[in-house]
Design a protein around this motif. Sequence first.
Motif, PDB file in Angstrom:
ATOM      1  N   ILE A 131       0.839  -1.206   0.000  1.00  0.00           N
ATOM      2  CA  ILE A 131       0.000   0.000   0.000  1.00  0.00           C
ATOM      3  C   ILE A 131       0.873   1.254   0.000  1.00  0.00           C
ATOM      4  N   ASP A 132       1.981   1.211   0.736  1.00  0.00           N
ATOM      5  CA  ASP A 132       2.899   2.357   0.768  1.00  0.00           C
ATOM      6  C   ASP A 132       3.477   2.664  -0.613  1.00  0.00           C
ATOM      7  N   SER A 133       3.536   1.668  -1.481  1.00  0.00           N
ATOM      8  CA  SER A 133       4.105   1.882  -2.817  1.00  0.00           C
ATOM      9  C   SER A 133       3.091   2.467  -3.809  1.00  0.00           C
ATOM     10  N   LEU A 134       1.834   2.557  -3.412  1.00  0.00           N
ATOM     11  CA  LEU A 134       0.787   3.081  -4.298  1.00  0.00           C
ATOM     12  C   LEU A 134       0.632   4.583  -4.141  1.00  0.00           C
ATOM     13  N   ASP A 135       0.049   5.214  -5.166  1.00  0.00           N
ATOM     14  CA  ASP A 135      -0.229   6.644  -5.022  1.00  0.00           C
ATOM     15  C   ASP A 135      -1.525   6.819  -4.225  1.00  0.00           C
ATOM     16  N   GLY A 136      -1.776   8.043  -3.803  1.00  0.00           N
ATOM     17  CA  GLY A 136      -2.927   8.331  -2.948  1.00  0.00           C
ATOM     18  C   GLY A 136      -4.258   7.929  -3.545  1.00  0.00           C
ATOM     19  N   ALA A 137      -4.410   8.135  -4.853  1.00  0.00           N
ATOM     20  CA  ALA A 137      -5.679   7.784  -5.504  1.00  0.00           C
ATOM     21  C   ALA A 137      -5.932   6.279  -5.435  1.00  0.00           C
ATOM     22  N   ASP A 138      -4.884   5.469  -5.633  1.00  0.00           N
ATOM     23  CA  ASP A 138      -5.042   4.014  -5.545  1.00  0.00           C
ATOM     24  C   ASP A 138      -5.368   3.587  -4.113  1.00  0.00           C
ATOM     25  N   VAL A 139      -4.728   4.209  -3.142  1.00  0.00           N
ATOM     26  CA  VAL A 139      -5.007   3.879  -1.738  1.00  0.00           C
ATOM     27  C   VAL A 139      -6.462   4.209  -1.414  1.00  0.00           C
ATOM     28  N   ARG A 140      -6.926   5.370  -1.842  1.00  0.00           N
ATOM     29  CA  ARG A 140      -8.329   5.746  -1.598  1.00  0.00           C
ATOM     30  C   ARG A 140      -9.284   4.784  -2.299  1.00  0.00           C
ATOM     31  N   ALA A 141      -8.945   4.338  -3.497  1.00  0.00           N
ATOM     32  CA  ALA A 141      -9.803   3.390  -4.215  1.00  0.00           C
ATOM     33  C   ALA A 141      -9.913   2.072  -3.445  1.00  0.00           C
ATOM     34  N   ILE A 142      -8.797   1.611  -2.890  1.00  0.00           N
ATOM     35  CA  ILE A 142      -8.823   0.372  -2.096  1.00  0.00           C
ATOM     36  C   ILE A 142      -9.639   0.590  -0.825  1.00  0.00           C
ATOM     37  N   GLU A 143      -9.446   1.731  -0.188  1.00  0.00           N
ATOM     38  CA  GLU A 143     -10.215   2.041   1.025  1.00  0.00           C
ATOM     39  C   GLU A 143     -11.709   2.057   0.731  1.00  0.00           C
ATOM     40  N   GLN A 144     -12.095   2.632  -0.399  1.00  0.00           N
ATOM     41  CA  GLN A 144     -13.510   2.695  -0.759  1.00  0.00           C
ATOM     42  C   GLN A 144     -14.060   1.326  -1.154  1.00  0.00           C
ATOM     43  N   ALA A 145     -13.217   0.461  -1.702  1.00  0.00           N
ATOM     44  CA  ALA A 145     -13.662  -0.870  -2.127  1.00  0.00           C
ATOM     45  C   ALA A 145     -13.768  -1.854  -0.962  1.00  0.00           C
ATOM     46  N   LEU A 146     -13.035  -1.604   0.116  1.00  0.00           N
ATOM     47  CA  LEU A 146     -12.969  -2.567   1.222  1.00  0.00           C
ATOM     48  C   LEU A 146     -14.343  -2.952   1.769  1.00  0.00           C
ATOM     49  N   PRO A 147     -15.251  -2.020   2.083  1.00  0.00           N
ATOM     50  CA  PRO A 147     -16.561  -2.448   2.597  1.00  0.00           C
ATOM     51  C   PRO A 147     -17.313  -3.362   1.623  1.00  0.00           C
ATOM     52  N   ALA A 148     -17.239  -3.077   0.332  1.00  0.00           N
ATOM     53  CA  ALA A 148     -17.927  -3.930  -0.649  1.00  0.00           C
ATOM     54  C   ALA A 148     -17.286  -5.310  -0.705  1.00  0.00           C
ATOM     55  N   LEU A 149     -15.960  -5.383  -0.635  1.00  0.00           N
ATOM     56  CA  LEU A 149     -15.279  -6.682  -0.621  1.00  0.00           C
ATOM     57  C   LEU A 149     -15.659  -7.475   0.632  1.00  0.00           C
ATOM     58  N   GLU A 150     -15.789  -6.795   1.754  1.00  0.00           N
ATOM     59  CA  GLU A 150     -16.225  -7.486   2.975  1.00  0.00           C
ATOM     60  C   GLU A 150     -17.638  -8.020   2.823  1.00  0.00           C
ATOM     61  N   ARG A 151     -18.502  -7.268   2.142  1.00  0.00           N
ATOM     62  CA  ARG A 151     -19.879  -7.741   1.918  1.00  0.00           C
ATOM     63  C   ARG A 151     -19.902  -8.990   1.034  1.00  0.00           C
ATOM     64  N   LEU A 152     -18.912  -9.140   0.149  1.00  0.00           N
ATOM     65  CA  LEU A 152     -18.854 -10.358  -0.667  1.00  0.00           C
ATOM     66  C   LEU A 152     -18.770 -11.599   0.216  1.00  0.00           C
ATOM     67  N   LEU A 153     -18.138 -11.458   1.367  1.00  0.00           N
ATOM     68  CA  LEU A 153     -17.937 -12.588   2.281  1.00  0.00           C
ATOM     69  C   LEU A 153     -18.993 -12.673   3.378  1.00  0.00           C
ATOM     70  N   ALA A 154     -19.897 -11.716   3.443  1.00  0.00           N
ATOM     71  CA  ALA A 154     -20.832 -11.625   4.559  1.00  0.00           C
ATOM     72  C   ALA A 154     -21.627 -12.906   4.800  1.00  0.00           C
ATOM     73  N   GLY A 155     -22.038 -13.563   3.749  1.00  0.00           N
ATOM     74  CA  GLY A 155     -22.832 -14.768   3.910  1.00  0.00           C
ATOM     75  C   GLY A 155     -22.025 -16.048   3.923  1.00  0.00           C
ATOM     76  N   ASP A 156     -20.694 -15.931   3.870  1.00  0.00           N
ATOM     77  CA  ASP A 156     -19.829 -17.107   3.772  1.00  0.00           C
ATOM     78  C   ASP A 156     -19.071 -17.292   5.079  1.00  0.00           C
ATOM     79  N   PRO A 157     -19.479 -18.254   5.909  1.00  0.00           N
ATOM     80  CA  PRO A 157     -18.788 -18.447   7.180  1.00  0.00           C
ATOM     81  C   PRO A 157     -17.350 -18.913   6.978  1.00  0.00           C
ATOM     82  N   ASP A 158     -16.452 -18.472   7.856  1.00  0.00           N
ATOM     83  CA  ASP A 158     -15.068 -18.944   7.762  1.00  0.00           C
ATOM     84  C   ASP A 158     -14.686 -19.747   8.961  1.00  0.00           C
TER      85      ASP A 158
END
Length: 158
Positions: A131-158
């Motif tokens: 993450i440190d090697s990415l530019d700010g826009a890429d870091v923000r994009a990952i930050e914004q995508a994280l909740p949606a990626l977590e929702r992908l797993l919401a119904g899948d028990p681990d």
Amino acid sequence: MASRSAVSGPRSDSVDLAHSVDDVDRLRVVLIRVARRIRSRAQGDITPSQLAVLGTVINHQPLTNGQIAEHEHVRPPTSSKIVDALERAGLVERRADPADRRCVQITATAAGHAYADEVRAAGRTWIAEQIDSLDGADVRAIEQALPALERLLAGDPD
């Protein structure tokens, strides 16, 4: 669902997961490769299956072999072999169930907890370095995508 794009070649920043099978494949490959790289940096001397079982035991202990097999989506003989290896490594232990001595409960040892902590720290370090090697826009994009990626797993028990 999505259709396969006729265009191949360099990847663009334009992504359409709702309509492009190629973009769905891109996401799948990226997720698999990121997970693989985290594991390879953080795994140590045990196999990915052993690491997964150790994590399951730590998160849900005490467990029977059958419960581990269910969590890991494998057959009980497979989970038993994995637990055997983890027990030989001193990372888990089997104990008779106090309520039913016919049952065996599997729990992580102090060494198992310490090993899992080291693995998590190594994985966090690798991710932080990437993450440190990415530019700010890429870091923000990952930050914004994280909740949606977590929702992908919401119904899948681990």
